[in-house]
Design a protein around this motif. Sequence first.
Motif, PDB file in Angstrom:
ATOM      1  N   GLY A 251      16.337  -8.471  -5.857  1.00  0.00           N
ATOM      2  CA  GLY A 251      15.421  -7.788  -5.955  1.00  0.00           C
ATOM      3  C   GLY A 251      15.659  -6.449  -6.873  1.00  0.00           C
ATOM      4  O   GLY A 251      14.772  -5.490  -6.998  1.00  0.00           O
ATOM      5  N   ASN A 252      16.766  -6.414  -7.789  1.00  0.00           N
ATOM      6  CA  ASN A 252      16.948  -5.522  -8.547  1.00  0.00           C
ATOM      7  C   ASN A 252      16.017  -5.236  -9.855  1.00  0.00           C
ATOM      8  O   ASN A 252      16.489  -5.717 -10.863  1.00  0.00           O
ATOM      9  N   LEU A 253      15.024  -5.099  -9.733  1.00  0.00           N
ATOM     10  CA  LEU A 253      13.922  -5.158 -10.762  1.00  0.00           C
ATOM     11  C   LEU A 253      13.863  -4.123 -11.613  1.00  0.00           C
ATOM     12  O   LEU A 253      13.376  -4.172 -12.733  1.00  0.00           O
ATOM     13  N   PHE A 254      14.129  -2.827 -11.139  1.00  0.00           N
ATOM     14  CA  PHE A 254      13.825  -1.501 -11.734  1.00  0.00           C
ATOM     15  C   PHE A 254      15.146  -0.902 -12.078  1.00  0.00           C
ATOM     16  O   PHE A 254      16.391  -1.072 -11.881  1.00  0.00           O
ATOM     17  N   THR A 255      15.060   0.295 -12.841  1.00  0.00           N
ATOM     18  CA  THR A 255      16.137   1.074 -13.123  1.00  0.00           C
ATOM     19  C   THR A 255      16.512   2.269 -12.022  1.00  0.00           C
ATOM     20  O   THR A 255      17.544   2.925 -12.236  1.00  0.00           O
ATOM     21  N   GLN A 256      15.535   2.414 -11.305  1.00  0.00           N
ATOM     22  CA  GLN A 256      15.604   3.525 -10.195  1.00  0.00           C
ATOM     23  C   GLN A 256      15.673   2.959  -8.807  1.00  0.00           C
ATOM     24  O   GLN A 256      15.291   1.960  -8.347  1.00  0.00           O
ATOM     25  N   ASP A 257      16.697   3.484  -8.195  1.00  0.00           N
ATOM     26  CA  ASP A 257      16.953   3.281  -6.772  1.00  0.00           C
ATOM     27  C   ASP A 257      15.874   4.404  -6.001  1.00  0.00           C
ATOM     28  O   ASP A 257      16.126   5.430  -5.589  1.00  0.00           O
ATOM     29  N   TYR A 258      14.994   3.546  -5.693  1.00  0.00           N
ATOM     30  CA  TYR A 258      13.943   4.404  -4.880  1.00  0.00           C
ATOM     31  C   TYR A 258      14.082   4.470  -3.441  1.00  0.00           C
ATOM     32  O   TYR A 258      13.363   5.389  -2.642  1.00  0.00           O
ATOM     33  N   ILE A 259      15.000   4.237  -2.848  1.00  0.00           N
ATOM     34  CA  ILE A 259      15.627   4.595  -1.221  1.00  0.00           C
ATOM     35  C   ILE A 259      16.301   5.884  -1.493  1.00  0.00           C
ATOM     36  O   ILE A 259      15.950   6.764  -0.837  1.00  0.00           O
ATOM     37  N   ASN A 260      17.211   6.101  -2.539  1.00  0.00           N
ATOM     38  CA  ASN A 260      17.902   7.298  -2.565  1.00  0.00           C
ATOM     39  C   ASN A 260      17.640   8.050  -3.857  1.00  0.00           C
ATOM     40  O   ASN A 260      18.020   9.253  -3.827  1.00  0.00           O
ATOM     41  N   ASN A 261      16.309   7.583  -4.687  1.00  0.00           N
ATOM     42  CA  ASN A 261      16.004   8.489  -5.454  1.00  0.00           C
ATOM     43  C   ASN A 261      17.035   8.935  -6.611  1.00  0.00           C
ATOM     44  O   ASN A 261      17.111   9.872  -7.023  1.00  0.00           O
TER      45      ASN A 261
END
Length: 572
Positions: A36-46
Amino acid sequence: MKIKFFSTLITLSLLASCAQNRSALVRIIHTTDVHGNLFTQDYINNTPMTGGMARFSSMVKAVRAENPKTLLLDGGDILQGEPVTYYSNYIDTLKPNAVAVAMNYLKYDAATIGNHDVEPGHQTYDKFVKDATFPLLGANVINTQTNKPYFKPYQVFKQDGLRIVVVGFTTPAIPQWLPDHLWSGMRFEDVVKSAKEWIPRLQKTEKPDVLIALLHSGLKNHNDDYLEDAGEVLAKEVPGIDLILLGHDHRQSNKWIKRSETDSVLLLNPANHLDWASDIQIQVKKSKGQTTKTISSKFVDINRYEADAEYSKVLSEYEEGVKSFLSKKVGVLSDSVQALAALKGSSPYLNVVHQMQLFTAKADISFAAPLNTRTEIPSGDIYVRDLFKWCPFSNYLYTMELTGQEIKGYLEHSYGGWAAQMSSPEDRLIAMRPDAKAGDKYKTLIPTYNFSSAYGLDYEVDVTKPAGQRITIKRLSNGKAFNLDSKYRVAVNSYRAGGAGGMLTTGAGIPKEELKSRIVGASQYDQFFSLFKYFENQGLVKPDTRKNWLFIPQAWAEEAAKRDIAFIIDAK
C-alpha cells in the motif's frame, strides 16, 4: 507464369528464413510487497515516505519511453500495510479500490495474489479483481466448488513474434495465518506440486518462447508445516522456467541456480516497500530451429525519481480521504510508550494491545508480539493514525482454551527463538542470525513479530538456561495461583491461532488440525478496529507499567539489551 511462381517461391523462402532467424528483446519491470505504499508521505507519522508508487510512476514512464512494450508485473501483498489500504478496503468501499486505481494508471500487465491480499477478505479482493484492468494470477489457488483456479492461472503476452507466458503462484501457508472465512471456497496447493502440473501443460499448449513464474513466495523455506518460500526448490525441481520472480520474504535476492550443464534459471526479488524494482532484459534469438536466451537484470532505486504529478492528481481524492480518516480523535493516552522496549521485557507499548485483547476477548491471559518496533507514541490525544502504530495489519482476535502446560510450552517456544543463551554479561540477550552484520535490515534469528509475550501472568525468563527450560510462571497477575493442569481463556490473534510461528503447535504441542477446535470465541472486528473501539470505550487509556515478566539475570539482560537494540536499529 513459371517466372512468377519461382519468384513467389523465393519470397516465401526468404520469409521462412526470416521467421527462423529472429531476435527480440523482452523487458520486464517487477515489483512486490508494496504493502500500500502509494504516496510520498507517511501519514501515520507525518513524515516523508521513501519509495512508493508515486515515484515508481515516473520510473515506469521513463522506461516505457525507451521501450513501450515493457511488461509491468507485481508479486503480491499490496492490499494491506498502509492506512490508505485500510481506508479503501473497509471505510470508503463504494469507489474503486485505491490500489487498483494506482496500478491501472501505471498499466500493470499482471499481478500475483499475496497472503496480505487475501487477509482483507472476499469483499475486498473479489472487488479488486473487478476493479483491476489487469489479471490477478494464482494457478495454485483452487476454487473448491469447481476444482479450477479461483484466479486466472496465467497470462500470455505476444511481442515481436514471441509468446511470453507469465504463470502466478502464491504461498500455500495462507490457511496457517488467516481465519478460514477470509479464504472460504479456496484451497492452496503446494507451489512446486502445482508447477509440476502447470509448466509442462503450458509448454505443450501455449508453446512459450519465454516462461516466467511470478511468485508470492520467497527464496529459502523455514516453515516446517508448508513450503512457504518455494523459490529455490522450484528452481531446482521444475525445468522449463526461464525466470522466477520472488516476493513475500522481504529480502532482496539476485541468484542464478544451475539445473544442468546447459540449463539455469534466475531468481529475483527487489524486496518490499517499493524502494527498489527489478529491471530485467531477455534477449531471445531464434536461428535454424534453435532458441537462445540471454538474461540480464538489475535493481533500480526508486528514490532516484521525483513523484509523478499526474499520478498524484489521479490519487488525490483517496489521499485526502485517508488524511481526514486518520485525523479522527479516538481517545487519550496517559503516558508515552516506545515500541523498542517490547524487545527486552514487559513494555507499556505492548501492554496497550494486551489490555485491549483481554477487554475484547474477555480472557484470562493475552499473547501478543510487537508488530512495529520503530515507533514512539507520546501521551495525550490519540488519533486513528496512532492506532496503526500498534496494529498495522488486519488480524482478527480469537479466544482459545489452553491448559497451563500448553501456555508454558507456548512461552518456552517463543523465548527459545527470541533470546540467546547467556553465560556471561558480555553475551547477547537477543538471538541474532549467524550472518547478521551492521547495516542489515533483518538481524534477529526469528522475526520480531514472533517475539510473543504473555500478559495476565507473572513470570521470569532465565536466559542462562537452554531453550525449552527458561520459563518460570509464578502466578496469575490478579494474584491467583497458576496451575499447569487448569484451563484458561487466552486472547490471541488469528495469525498465531492458525499455528504461525510454531508457538501453539511445536511449543504447546497442539496438533495443527486441533487448533480450530480450541477457539471458543472471536471478535466481531479485526484488531485495528477492536483497538479503535477500546479507546472510544475507555476514553483515557492507561498503559500498564508494571513489569509482569522479565529476563533474568536482570543485570546481565539490561546491559545486553542496550547493546543488542543499538545493533538492531543500525540498519540500512
